[in-house]
Each structure stands twice: as C-alpha cells, then as structure tokens.
Design a protein around this motif. Structure first.
Motif, PDB file in Angstrom:
ATOM      1  N   LEU A 197      54.454  17.025  19.172  1.00 47.76           N
ATOM      2  CA  LEU A 197      53.973  15.669  19.522  1.00 47.76           C
ATOM      3  C   LEU A 197      52.199  15.969  19.196  1.00 47.76           C
ATOM      4  O   LEU A 197      51.634  16.777  19.992  1.00 47.76           O
ATOM      5  CB  LEU A 197      53.959  15.609  20.974  1.00 47.76           C
ATOM      6  CG  LEU A 197      53.563  14.303  21.617  1.00 47.76           C
ATOM      7  CD1 LEU A 197      54.142  13.168  21.008  1.00 47.76           C
ATOM      8  CD2 LEU A 197      53.694  14.175  23.172  1.00 47.76           C
ATOM      9  N   VAL A 198      51.804  15.201  18.228  1.00 48.42           N
ATOM     10  CA  VAL A 198      50.273  15.236  17.998  1.00 48.42           C
ATOM     11  C   VAL A 198      50.100  13.562  18.275  1.00 48.42           C
ATOM     12  O   VAL A 198      50.383  12.642  17.677  1.00 48.42           O
ATOM     13  CB  VAL A 198      50.002  15.565  16.577  1.00 48.42           C
ATOM     14  CG1 VAL A 198      48.966  15.501  15.934  1.00 48.42           C
ATOM     15  CG2 VAL A 198      50.680  17.214  16.012  1.00 48.42           C
ATOM     16  N   PRO A 199      48.860  13.671  18.867  1.00 47.05           N
ATOM     17  CA  PRO A 199      48.239  12.380  19.283  1.00 47.05           C
ATOM     18  C   PRO A 199      47.653  11.797  18.003  1.00 47.05           C
ATOM     19  O   PRO A 199      47.203  12.657  17.209  1.00 47.05           O
ATOM     20  CB  PRO A 199      47.148  12.849  20.131  1.00 47.05           C
ATOM     21  CG  PRO A 199      47.598  13.883  20.762  1.00 47.05           C
ATOM     22  CD  PRO A 199      48.152  14.802  19.654  1.00 47.05           C
ATOM     23  N   ASP A 200      47.557  10.564  17.876  1.00 46.23           N
ATOM     24  CA  ASP A 200      46.929   9.787  16.803  1.00 46.23           C
ATOM     25  C   ASP A 200      45.225  10.378  16.735  1.00 46.23           C
ATOM     26  O   ASP A 200      44.736  10.429  15.957  1.00 46.23           O
ATOM     27  CB  ASP A 200      47.191   8.408  16.839  1.00 46.23           C
ATOM     28  CG  ASP A 200      48.239   7.858  16.164  1.00 46.23           C
ATOM     29  OD1 ASP A 200      48.979   8.755  15.461  1.00 46.23           O
ATOM     30  OD2 ASP A 200      48.599   6.664  16.488  1.00 46.23           O
ATOM     31  N   SER A 219      44.330  10.807  25.417  1.00 46.47           N
ATOM     32  CA  SER A 219      45.384  10.939  24.137  1.00 46.47           C
ATOM     33  C   SER A 219      45.653   9.507  23.721  1.00 46.47           C
ATOM     34  O   SER A 219      46.111   8.723  24.597  1.00 46.47           O
ATOM     35  CB  SER A 219      46.541  11.810  24.446  1.00 46.47           C
ATOM     36  OG  SER A 219      47.602  11.642  23.249  1.00 46.47           O
ATOM     37  N   ILE A 220      45.440   9.136  22.465  1.00 49.10           N
ATOM     38  CA  ILE A 220      45.388   7.783  22.207  1.00 49.10           C
ATOM     39  C   ILE A 220      46.510   7.486  21.036  1.00 49.10           C
ATOM     40  O   ILE A 220      46.550   8.448  19.950  1.00 49.10           O
ATOM     41  CB  ILE A 220      43.973   7.316  21.576  1.00 49.10           C
ATOM     42  CG1 ILE A 220      43.061   7.352  22.624  1.00 49.10           C
ATOM     43  CG2 ILE A 220      44.283   6.080  20.888  1.00 49.10           C
ATOM     44  CD1 ILE A 220      41.705   7.020  22.125  1.00 49.10           C
ATOM     45  N   GLU A 255      54.744  12.408  29.226  1.00 51.51           N
ATOM     46  CA  GLU A 255      54.902  12.351  30.546  1.00 51.51           C
ATOM     47  C   GLU A 255      55.353  13.962  30.953  1.00 51.51           C
ATOM     48  O   GLU A 255      54.847  14.555  32.046  1.00 51.51           O
ATOM     49  CB  GLU A 255      55.877  11.487  31.033  1.00 51.51           C
ATOM     50  CG  GLU A 255      56.362  11.716  32.558  1.00 51.51           C
ATOM     51  CD  GLU A 255      55.149  11.380  33.575  1.00 51.51           C
ATOM     52  OE1 GLU A 255      55.363  11.860  34.785  1.00 51.51           O
ATOM     53  OE2 GLU A 255      54.025  10.715  33.234  1.00 51.51           O
ATOM     54  N   ALA A 256      56.052  14.491  30.169  1.00 49.13           N
ATOM     55  CA  ALA A 256      56.672  15.806  30.437  1.00 49.13           C
ATOM     56  C   ALA A 256      55.561  16.897  30.189  1.00 49.13           C
ATOM     57  O   ALA A 256      55.419  17.776  30.974  1.00 49.13           O
ATOM     58  CB  ALA A 256      57.894  16.364  29.676  1.00 49.13           C
ATOM     59  N   LEU A 257      54.557  16.715  29.491  1.00 48.25           N
ATOM     60  CA  LEU A 257      53.526  17.381  29.238  1.00 48.25           C
ATOM     61  C   LEU A 257      52.344  17.314  30.643  1.00 48.25           C
ATOM     62  O   LEU A 257      51.604  18.246  30.560  1.00 48.25           O
ATOM     63  CB  LEU A 257      52.651  17.252  27.805  1.00 48.25           C
ATOM     64  CG  LEU A 257      53.378  17.515  26.759  1.00 48.25           C
ATOM     65  CD1 LEU A 257      52.502  16.896  25.541  1.00 48.25           C
ATOM     66  CD2 LEU A 257      53.460  19.254  26.686  1.00 48.25           C
ATOM     67  N   LEU A 312      48.256  19.404  27.260  1.00 50.12           N
ATOM     68  CA  LEU A 312      48.297  18.702  25.790  1.00 50.12           C
ATOM     69  C   LEU A 312      47.138  19.481  25.181  1.00 50.12           C
ATOM     70  O   LEU A 312      46.004  19.068  25.275  1.00 50.12           O
ATOM     71  CB  LEU A 312      48.082  17.179  25.869  1.00 50.12           C
ATOM     72  CG  LEU A 312      47.996  16.683  24.458  1.00 50.12           C
ATOM     73  CD1 LEU A 312      49.234  16.824  23.620  1.00 50.12           C
ATOM     74  CD2 LEU A 312      47.758  14.985  24.496  1.00 50.12           C
ATOM     75  N   PHE A 313      47.468  20.692  24.227  1.00 52.51           N
ATOM     76  CA  PHE A 313      46.530  21.326  23.570  1.00 52.51           C
ATOM     77  C   PHE A 313      45.439  21.722  24.571  1.00 52.51           C
ATOM     78  O   PHE A 313      44.372  21.892  24.230  1.00 52.51           O
ATOM     79  CB  PHE A 313      46.055  20.493  22.369  1.00 52.51           C
ATOM     80  CG  PHE A 313      47.217  20.007  21.391  1.00 52.51           C
ATOM     81  CD1 PHE A 313      47.940  21.015  20.612  1.00 52.51           C
ATOM     82  CD2 PHE A 313      47.246  18.719  21.024  1.00 52.51           C
ATOM     83  CE1 PHE A 313      48.721  20.523  19.837  1.00 52.51           C
ATOM     84  CE2 PHE A 313      48.229  18.377  20.169  1.00 52.51           C
ATOM     85  CZ  PHE A 313      48.902  19.184  19.598  1.00 52.51           C
ATOM     86  N   GLY A 314      45.735  22.126  25.766  1.00 56.66           N
ATOM     87  CA  GLY A 314      44.888  22.807  26.718  1.00 56.66           C
ATOM     88  C   GLY A 314      44.364  21.492  27.652  1.00 56.66           C
ATOM     89  O   GLY A 314      43.829  21.824  28.648  1.00 56.66           O
TER      90      GLY A 314
END
Length: 251
Positions: free
Chosen positions: A118-121, A136-137, A157-159, A166-168
C-alpha cells in the motif's frame, strides 16, 4: 524536478502566489525561452505542461538532485497527484506547516525492491500548532472500480491500529481527491462505512484549503472532529504524537 512534469496551474499555485495569471504566464515563457523549462502542449483545450529544460536539468544535477522523467503509467493520474501536491503546498493556513510531502514515485524509489502493498499517491506530514499530523492522499479519477477503492480504504483502516502506522505515521488522516464527482456520494458512503479516522474529500485544488480548515477547526478555534470520523469523542487532538526523531527516520 520533484514534480517531474506539471501543468501551468500547479506551477502558478506553488511558485507565483498572488501574481496575476497573465504575469505568471509571461514568467513561465521567459523561463522556457532561457532553457530553464521545456514545454509540452497537450491540446488547445488543456493547460501547457512543463518539464525541466537543459539549463534546469544542469542546475539540478549540479545541486546533486535527481533529474528524471515522468513515472510510467497514466499521465493524467500523475498530474492529479501534482495538482494535489500543489494545493497542499499553497494551503495558506498560518498554523499549518508542511514538514514533508512525498509522492508515490519518491516513496517507491526509497523502498526499492522491498516495495509495499500500500503506497499512497501522496503522503504529507504537517505540524499543526506544534503537533504532528499526517495525511495520506489518494487521487481517484473514476477509473478504479468502487470495490477496488473500498478494499484500499479497508487496508488503510487496518494500518490505523498497526503500531508501525503508515510508514511510521500514526493517527493519519485519509484524503481523497476526486477527478470525477459523479460517484462522490458513493465514496463518502464507503468512507462512512469503512474508515474510522478523519478524512478530507475535495476535487478542485482551490477546495483543499477550505476543507482542511474545516477538519482542523481553524475557523472555529479548537480542533474539531471530521464529519466523516465516527465517534463523538474522536478529533485531531487525539492523534498520538509521533516519535520526536520521526523526521530523520523512515520516510
């Protein structure tokens, strides 16, 4: 250099704040004529697109920066991310500082072969009244099916409950930029059902500042809950503080 390619509106928003549109256009023309920028004309009914010109590339290389072309994939999606980034960078809210903004192509470069599911835009870290806040966008052009988008929101949601976040980033919000407003109501319903954190939804770059002001409660004073966050006691003041060394670790 970091945008890779950007439309006129994004460059004006970031680089020429408060300048008349025709004045900004003349300045861009001067940069093009001098070789700092290069120009692509996608069509008469669309804004010009700019990339670094030969002098611009040399300058960035001399400063040890990366000189790269647009990432592979949809150009429209890439430009959607750039427009969102430009909106974030020019929000104009005195108490809200952009600490770091990372688009998906820079995140993927940093992750390398390890990758991530899962990588945010676009991942943005703010400081609001001295408190770290992450957002996160995701840019939705309407080309991704609603079930696919729903699954992505569930993974976000799980993160939220993951100690690593999410990446810290823990207690992060979720922003959705709509390129097609026809399914806006459906997306809001998905957020209501699947996402229990704070969220922002906007379309035009000019809408970002008003929606983030509302979410942060800037106009009213104290922090207030997002209308798409469940629970009357949930607000941005409940976002747990990040590791004080966060700016020097991870992403």
């Amino acid at each position: 250099a970091r945008f890779r390619i950007a439309d006129t509106g994004s460059l004006v928003r970031v680089c020429f704040e408060g300048v008349r549109r025709d004045t900004a256009a003349r300045r861009l023309r001067l940069l093009y004529d001098a070789g700092w920028l290069d120009l692509r004309v996608p069509g008469r009914d669309k804004e010009n697109l700019y990339v670094l010109g030969p002098r611009g590339r040399r300058l960035v290389a001399e400063q040890k920066g990366a000189v790269c072309g647009p990432p592979r994939g949809s150009l429209e999606h890439h430009l959607g991310i750039v427009r969102a980034w430009a909106a974030v960078a020019s929000h104009g809210i005195p108490e809200l500082e952009v600490v770091r903004a990372l688009p998906d192509w820079e995140i993927r470069e940093r992750l390398g072969a390890a990758g991530s599911e899962l990588v945010p835009d676009l991942l943005v870290r703010f400081r609001f009244r001295g408190q770290p806040v992450s957002l996160s966008i995701e840019v939705d052009l309407g080309t991704e099916s609603l079930p696919t988008l729903t699954d992505k929101i569930r993974r976000y949601e799980a993160l939220r409950d993951d100690p690593a976040g999410l990446f810290g980033a823990r207690g992060f919000g979720l922003g959705l930029v709509l390129g097609d407003r026809r399914r806006e109501q459906q997306i809001r319903e998905v957020l209501e059902a699947e996402w229990h954190g704070w969220s922002l939804v906007w379309s035009d770059p000019s809408e970002f500042s008003p929606v983030v002001r509302t979410a942060l409660g800037v106009a009213a004073g104290p922090l207030t809950a997002s209308p798409y966050r469940k629970g009357s006691d949930a607000d941005l003041s409940a976002v747990p503080p990040s590791d004080p060394k966060e700016a020097d670790t991870g992403l």
